[in-house]
Design an enzyme around this catalytic site. Structure first.
Site, PDB file in Angstrom:
ATOM      1  N   GLU A  85      41.349 -41.819  19.689  1.00 53.44           N
ATOM      2  CA  GLU A  85      42.428 -42.007  20.479  1.00 53.44           C
ATOM      3  C   GLU A  85      43.805 -42.411  19.918  1.00 53.44           C
ATOM      4  O   GLU A  85      44.674 -42.909  20.628  1.00 53.44           O
ATOM      5  CB  GLU A  85      42.055 -42.975  21.692  1.00 53.44           C
ATOM      6  CG  GLU A  85      41.030 -42.473  22.628  1.00 53.44           C
ATOM      7  CD  GLU A  85      41.083 -43.199  23.930  1.00 53.44           C
ATOM      8  OE1 GLU A  85      41.485 -42.611  24.944  1.00 53.44           O
ATOM      9  OE2 GLU A  85      40.686 -44.341  24.044  1.00 53.44           O
ATOM     10  N   HIS A 104      46.679 -49.967  23.069  1.00 50.75           N
ATOM     11  CA  HIS A 104      45.970 -49.321  24.255  1.00 50.75           C
ATOM     12  C   HIS A 104      44.889 -50.155  24.395  1.00 50.75           C
ATOM     13  O   HIS A 104      44.037 -50.409  23.363  1.00 50.75           O
ATOM     14  CB  HIS A 104      45.661 -47.815  23.679  1.00 50.75           C
ATOM     15  CG  HIS A 104      44.376 -47.559  24.310  1.00 50.75           C
ATOM     16  ND1 HIS A 104      44.231 -47.276  25.697  1.00 50.75           N
ATOM     17  CD2 HIS A 104      43.111 -47.078  24.037  1.00 50.75           C
ATOM     18  CE1 HIS A 104      43.164 -46.470  26.239  1.00 50.75           C
ATOM     19  NE2 HIS A 104      42.383 -46.657  25.030  1.00 50.75           N
ATOM     20  N   HIS A 106      41.294 -51.674  27.456  1.00 48.71           N
ATOM     21  CA  HIS A 106      40.393 -51.449  28.315  1.00 48.71           C
ATOM     22  C   HIS A 106      40.209 -52.607  29.238  1.00 48.71           C
ATOM     23  O   HIS A 106      39.419 -53.079  29.823  1.00 48.71           O
ATOM     24  CB  HIS A 106      39.136 -50.858  27.914  1.00 48.71           C
ATOM     25  CG  HIS A 106      39.264 -49.501  27.141  1.00 48.71           C
ATOM     26  ND1 HIS A 106      38.120 -49.445  26.313  1.00 48.71           N
ATOM     27  CD2 HIS A 106      40.063 -48.825  26.966  1.00 48.71           C
ATOM     28  CE1 HIS A 106      38.686 -48.100  25.718  1.00 48.71           C
ATOM     29  NE2 HIS A 106      39.470 -47.791  26.089  1.00 48.71           N
ATOM     30  N   HIS A 175      39.740 -46.011  33.000  1.00 44.42           N
ATOM     31  CA  HIS A 175      39.876 -45.803  31.768  1.00 44.42           C
ATOM     32  C   HIS A 175      40.531 -47.192  31.107  1.00 44.42           C
ATOM     33  O   HIS A 175      39.929 -48.263  30.471  1.00 44.42           O
ATOM     34  CB  HIS A 175      40.758 -44.856  30.856  1.00 44.42           C
ATOM     35  CG  HIS A 175      40.560 -44.914  29.616  1.00 44.42           C
ATOM     36  ND1 HIS A 175      41.157 -43.547  28.747  1.00 44.42           N
ATOM     37  CD2 HIS A 175      40.498 -45.773  28.565  1.00 44.42           C
ATOM     38  CE1 HIS A 175      41.098 -43.775  27.479  1.00 44.42           C
ATOM     39  NE2 HIS A 175      40.590 -44.864  27.397  1.00 44.42           N
TER      40      HIS A 175
HETATM   41 MN    MN Z   1      40.412 -45.977  25.247  1.00 41.29          MN
END
Ligand code: MN
Length: 255
Positions: A85, A104, A106, A175
């Site tokens: 990603e 980024h 979660h 996500h």
């Molecule tokens: Mn991810």
């Protein structure tokens, strides 16, 4: 050509070390777990960014940090596996000249908001840095339902960057989230307080009507919470907790 991290110029070496610390802090505070990642723009080149190879953030060392162009190609992958990603990072750096660091993650407390569409807005003072309201990127809008929800190419990365817009945070439905800021310490601060705010807001929503921070309060606070006096104090605290001992305050005084 394989180049040891020890041979790099001192600005880059310091940046890499700070990125390692950021990885460990975000892992220790529960923002990053097995997955998720944090990057920073290259200190000497706006057309590159620094990001670890595919490794859990709690384990990242200086030798795991690689350089990428803004298309998210590694300059030299040294044979290491890369995060799939990474276009999240490259596409945000392309879209936003002011952004110098991206996370980024979660974090679990954030997920219910992207899933339900219940607005995620700041409710406690230190979280004013997340912005007035956190938008949600819906991958299905542009890419239909035959996706893994992952941002594995630049088309998806550009779409996410567009949803982030000029803001500092964005949810990704089902996500996770992204945070983007003008330096690495600010992105760490924002990612941590975004997660904390989500947990506090979820609890509040269960108890009754929620009194969010007002636009005027957010405006007053967002400058203050990201000013050096607040950021230095938070950074030292998180460093210590993540196993990077800090110096006494008297040695930290600015001249
Ligand atoms: Mn991810």
């Amino acid at each position: 050509v394989t180049q040891s991290r020890a041979d790099e110029g001192s600005d880059l070496r310091q940046a890499i070390q700070q990125l390692v610390v950021a990885n460990r802090i975000l892992a220790h505070e529960g923002v990053l777990d097995v997955f998720g990642h944090v990057s920073m723009r290259h200190p000497e080149r706006n057309d590159r960014y620094l990001l670890a190879c595919s490794r859990s953030p709690e384990l990242v060392t200086a030798d795991d940090i690689l350089e990428f162009d803004l298309e998210s190609n590694a300059l030299d992958d040294r044979g290491l596996t890369l995060y799939s990603e990474r276009p999240i990072h490259g596409c945000i750096y392309q879209a936003r000249a002011d952004v110098k660091a991206v996370c980024h993650n979660h974090a679990h407390s954030l997920l219910p908001f992207g899933i339900t569409g219940v607005p995620l807005k700041p409710v406690f003072h230190v979280a004013a840095a997340i912005g007035y309201e956190v938008p949600t990127w819906e991958i299905r809008d542009e890419f239909g339902d035959a996706t893994t929800l992952l941002v594995t190419d630049n088309d998806r990365g550009h779409s996410l960057a567009k949803a982030l817009g000029l803001g500092t945070t964005c949810l990704m439905r089902g996500h996770g989230s992204v945070a983007a800021a003008g330096d690495l310490r600010r992105v760490v601060y924002i990612a941590i307080t975004l997660m904390q705010n989500a947990a506090i807001l979820s609890e509040s929503l269960r108890m009754g009507a929620v009194n969010y921070l007002s636009p005027g309060e957010v405006e007053q606070l967002r400058q203050r919470v990201l000013a050096p006096r607040s950021l230095d104090r938070a950074w030292d605290y998180w460093c210590e907790r993540a196993g990077f001992p800090t110096r006494p305050a008297v040695e930290n005084q600015r001249s």
